[in-house]
Design a protein around this motif. Structure first.
Motif, PDB file in Angstrom:
ATOM      1  N   GLN A   1      36.382  18.665  46.442  1.00  0.00           N
ATOM      2  CA  GLN A   1      37.587  17.822  46.451  1.00  0.00           C
ATOM      3  C   GLN A   1      37.516  16.720  45.396  1.00  0.00           C
ATOM      4  O   GLN A   1      38.530  16.120  45.058  1.00  0.00           O
ATOM      5  CB  GLN A   1      37.780  17.184  47.832  1.00  0.00           C
ATOM      6  CG  GLN A   1      38.206  18.189  48.879  1.00  0.00           C
ATOM      7  CD  GLN A   1      38.132  17.615  50.286  1.00  0.00           C
ATOM      8  OE1 GLN A   1      37.612  16.526  50.505  1.00  0.00           O
ATOM      9  NE2 GLN A   1      38.665  18.366  51.235  1.00  0.00           N
TER      10      GLN A   1
ATOM     11  N   ARG B   1      39.741  17.150  42.371  1.00  0.00           N
ATOM     12  CA  ARG B   1      41.156  16.854  42.664  1.00  0.00           C
ATOM     13  C   ARG B   1      41.417  15.360  42.716  1.00  0.00           C
ATOM     14  O   ARG B   1      42.543  14.907  42.558  1.00  0.00           O
ATOM     15  CB  ARG B   1      41.570  17.467  44.007  1.00  0.00           C
ATOM     16  CG  ARG B   1      41.544  18.969  43.990  1.00  0.00           C
ATOM     17  CD  ARG B   1      41.994  19.540  45.324  1.00  0.00           C
ATOM     18  NE  ARG B   1      41.737  20.964  45.380  1.00  0.00           N
ATOM     19  CZ  ARG B   1      42.565  21.888  44.911  1.00  0.00           C
ATOM     20  NH1 ARG B   1      43.700  21.539  44.389  1.00  0.00           N
ATOM     21  NH2 ARG B   1      42.234  23.158  44.964  1.00  0.00           N
TER      22      ARG B   1
ATOM     23  N   TRP C   1      42.135  25.265  39.214  1.00  0.00           N
ATOM     24  CA  TRP C   1      42.462  24.676  40.518  1.00  0.00           C
ATOM     25  C   TRP C   1      43.791  23.931  40.501  1.00  0.00           C
ATOM     26  O   TRP C   1      44.312  23.563  41.534  1.00  0.00           O
ATOM     27  CB  TRP C   1      41.353  23.712  40.939  1.00  0.00           C
ATOM     28  CG  TRP C   1      41.129  22.617  39.935  1.00  0.00           C
ATOM     29  CD1 TRP C   1      40.342  22.696  38.815  1.00  0.00           C
ATOM     30  CD2 TRP C   1      41.719  21.326  39.926  1.00  0.00           C
ATOM     31  NE1 TRP C   1      40.412  21.514  38.111  1.00  0.00           N
ATOM     32  CE2 TRP C   1      41.235  20.655  38.776  1.00  0.00           C
ATOM     33  CE3 TRP C   1      42.606  20.651  40.791  1.00  0.00           C
ATOM     34  CZ2 TRP C   1      41.624  19.349  38.466  1.00  0.00           C
ATOM     35  CZ3 TRP C   1      42.979  19.356  40.468  1.00  0.00           C
ATOM     36  CH2 TRP C   1      42.485  18.725  39.313  1.00  0.00           C
ATOM     37  N   ARG C   2      44.350  23.735  39.316  1.00  0.00           N
ATOM     38  CA  ARG C   2      45.528  22.867  39.232  1.00  0.00           C
ATOM     39  C   ARG C   2      46.817  23.577  39.622  1.00  0.00           C
ATOM     40  O   ARG C   2      47.064  24.703  39.203  1.00  0.00           O
ATOM     41  CB  ARG C   2      45.640  22.298  37.812  1.00  0.00           C
ATOM     42  CG  ARG C   2      44.404  21.484  37.441  1.00  0.00           C
ATOM     43  CD  ARG C   2      44.619  20.723  36.190  1.00  0.00           C
ATOM     44  NE  ARG C   2      45.744  19.807  36.344  1.00  0.00           N
ATOM     45  CZ  ARG C   2      46.429  19.310  35.326  1.00  0.00           C
ATOM     46  NH1 ARG C   2      46.105  19.629  34.102  1.00  0.00           N
ATOM     47  NH2 ARG C   2      47.424  18.488  35.546  1.00  0.00           N
ATOM     48  N   HIS C   3      47.647  22.911  40.396  1.00  0.00           N
ATOM     49  CA  HIS C   3      48.923  23.481  40.809  1.00  0.00           C
ATOM     50  C   HIS C   3      49.949  23.386  39.690  1.00  0.00           C
ATOM     51  O   HIS C   3      50.798  24.253  39.549  1.00  0.00           O
ATOM     52  CB  HIS C   3      49.455  22.771  42.059  1.00  0.00           C
ATOM     53  CG  HIS C   3      48.562  22.964  43.244  1.00  0.00           C
ATOM     54  ND1 HIS C   3      48.239  24.213  43.728  1.00  0.00           N
ATOM     55  CD2 HIS C   3      47.900  22.079  44.014  1.00  0.00           C
ATOM     56  CE1 HIS C   3      47.423  24.077  44.751  1.00  0.00           C
ATOM     57  NE2 HIS C   3      47.189  22.798  44.942  1.00  0.00           N
ATOM     58  N   ASP C   4      49.849  22.318  38.918  1.00  0.00           N
ATOM     59  CA  ASP C   4      50.811  22.125  37.830  1.00  0.00           C
ATOM     60  C   ASP C   4      50.379  22.976  36.638  1.00  0.00           C
ATOM     61  O   ASP C   4      49.692  22.514  35.732  1.00  0.00           O
ATOM     62  CB  ASP C   4      50.849  20.632  37.465  1.00  0.00           C
ATOM     63  CG  ASP C   4      51.962  20.313  36.473  1.00  0.00           C
ATOM     64  OD1 ASP C   4      52.491  21.263  35.830  1.00  0.00           O
ATOM     65  OD2 ASP C   4      52.298  19.126  36.331  1.00  0.00           O
ATOM     66  N   ARG C   5      50.812  24.248  36.645  1.00  0.00           N
ATOM     67  CA  ARG C   5      50.379  25.192  35.612  1.00  0.00           C
ATOM     68  C   ARG C   5      50.839  24.754  34.219  1.00  0.00           C
ATOM     69  O   ARG C   5      50.147  24.946  33.233  1.00  0.00           O
ATOM     70  CB  ARG C   5      50.891  26.620  35.893  1.00  0.00           C
ATOM     71  CG  ARG C   5      50.501  27.235  37.223  1.00  0.00           C
ATOM     72  CD  ARG C   5      49.028  27.098  37.546  1.00  0.00           C
ATOM     73  NE  ARG C   5      48.154  27.622  36.510  1.00  0.00           N
ATOM     74  CZ  ARG C   5      46.872  27.286  36.374  1.00  0.00           C
ATOM     75  NH1 ARG C   5      46.323  26.418  37.194  1.00  0.00           N
ATOM     76  NH2 ARG C   5      46.142  27.810  35.425  1.00  0.00           N
TER      77      ARG C   5
END
Ligand code: ATP
Length: 240
Positions: free
Chosen positions: A77, A80, A108-112
């Motif tokens: 974590q 993040r 791991w990032r959501h904001d591609r």
């Protein structure tokens, strides 16, 4: 937390077995600062970095990031939360290409879209990597591997970068390049850097602040210029 500080460690005691390696270590790292962690082999610098990144748990004391106690926060974590740790030896995956290694840093990032932007920025920043995108890691020089490890951390857009001996095995010119880059990143993005270095001169040339460790304790914490000009300190702990 004092305003402007990103990271604080309070009275840390850390060890691997019976005897503690760090004793009563405290420090405050200002947002947007570059801090050099200095001291002889075995002083506990790597142990400090591993504790700050959550790899090691203190037996006493605590680490606070952005006013939040990190006790109980899992290692996975930490990234993040904006903490990137580039260990000594660098950890480049030699079977993967430069591009694949860099992409690992953003998986791991959501904001591609932003992960892609960060990747492009790393290529802009590290021109040798851009020229070797398709090269496997094992074909890179030591300096290129160091850039790759640093670049991979940056793809995750960290707020705090923990760097262990980035100059190890590098030519002075490459070391100077990497130090200059840390300054650029700090100036452009407000990145906060904690830098463990054997190369005291180059570390103090780039750092705002220096922490000197000896036998697991912090023996000095002062601005870089003060440490550079302190002859007793230099002779006793810094070896120049
Ligand atoms: P170096 O520049 O040599 O890496 P350092 O200042 O980073 O030195 P550390 O690597 O933190 O120092 O080591 C501090 C002490 O902890 C040393 O006495 C070392 O032998 C011990 N130590 C380090 N890692 C371990 C481990 N995994 N298990 C047991 N003892 C360890």
């Amino acid at each position: 937390a004092r305003s402007g500080s990103l990271l604080e460690a309070e009275q840390l005691t850390v060890g691997y077995g019976a005897a503690p390696v760090l004793r009563d270590v405290g420090l405050t790292v200002a947002q947007g600062s570059i801090t050099a962690v200095l001291g002889a082999n075995g002083a506990g610098k790597t142990t400090l970095l591993r504790t700050l990144s959550g790899l090691l748990r203190p037996t006493a004391g605590r680490v606070v990031l952005d006013g939040q106690d990190l006790r109980g926060v899992k290692v996975e974590q930490m990234v993040r939360r904006g903490v990137a740790h580039v260990p000594e030896g660098r950890g480049v995956v030699t079977e993967l290409t430069v591009d694949e290694n860099l992409r690992l840093g953003g998986l791991w990032r959501h904001d591609r879209a932003d992960a892609k932007r960060a990747l492009d920025e790393v290529y802009e920043l590290f021109e040798p990597l851009a020229r070797r995108r398709r090269f496997p890691g094992h074909q890179l020089s030591g300096g290129e591997r160091q850039m790759l490890a640093l670049g991979r951390a940056l793809v995750g857009r960290p707020r705090l970068l923990l760097l262990d001996e980035p100059s190890l095995g590098l030519a002075p010119r490459v070391t100077a390049q990497i130090m200059g880059l840390l300054r650029t990143l700090r100036d452009r993005t407000g990145l906060t850097v904690l830098l463990v270095e054997q190369n005291v001169r180059s570390a103090l040339s780039v750092a705002d602040t220096g922490i000197v460790m000896s036998l697991g304790r912090v023996v000095a914490n002062a601005d870089a210029a003060t440490l550079r000009d302190d002859e007793d300190m230099r002779h006793a702990y810094l070896g120049f």
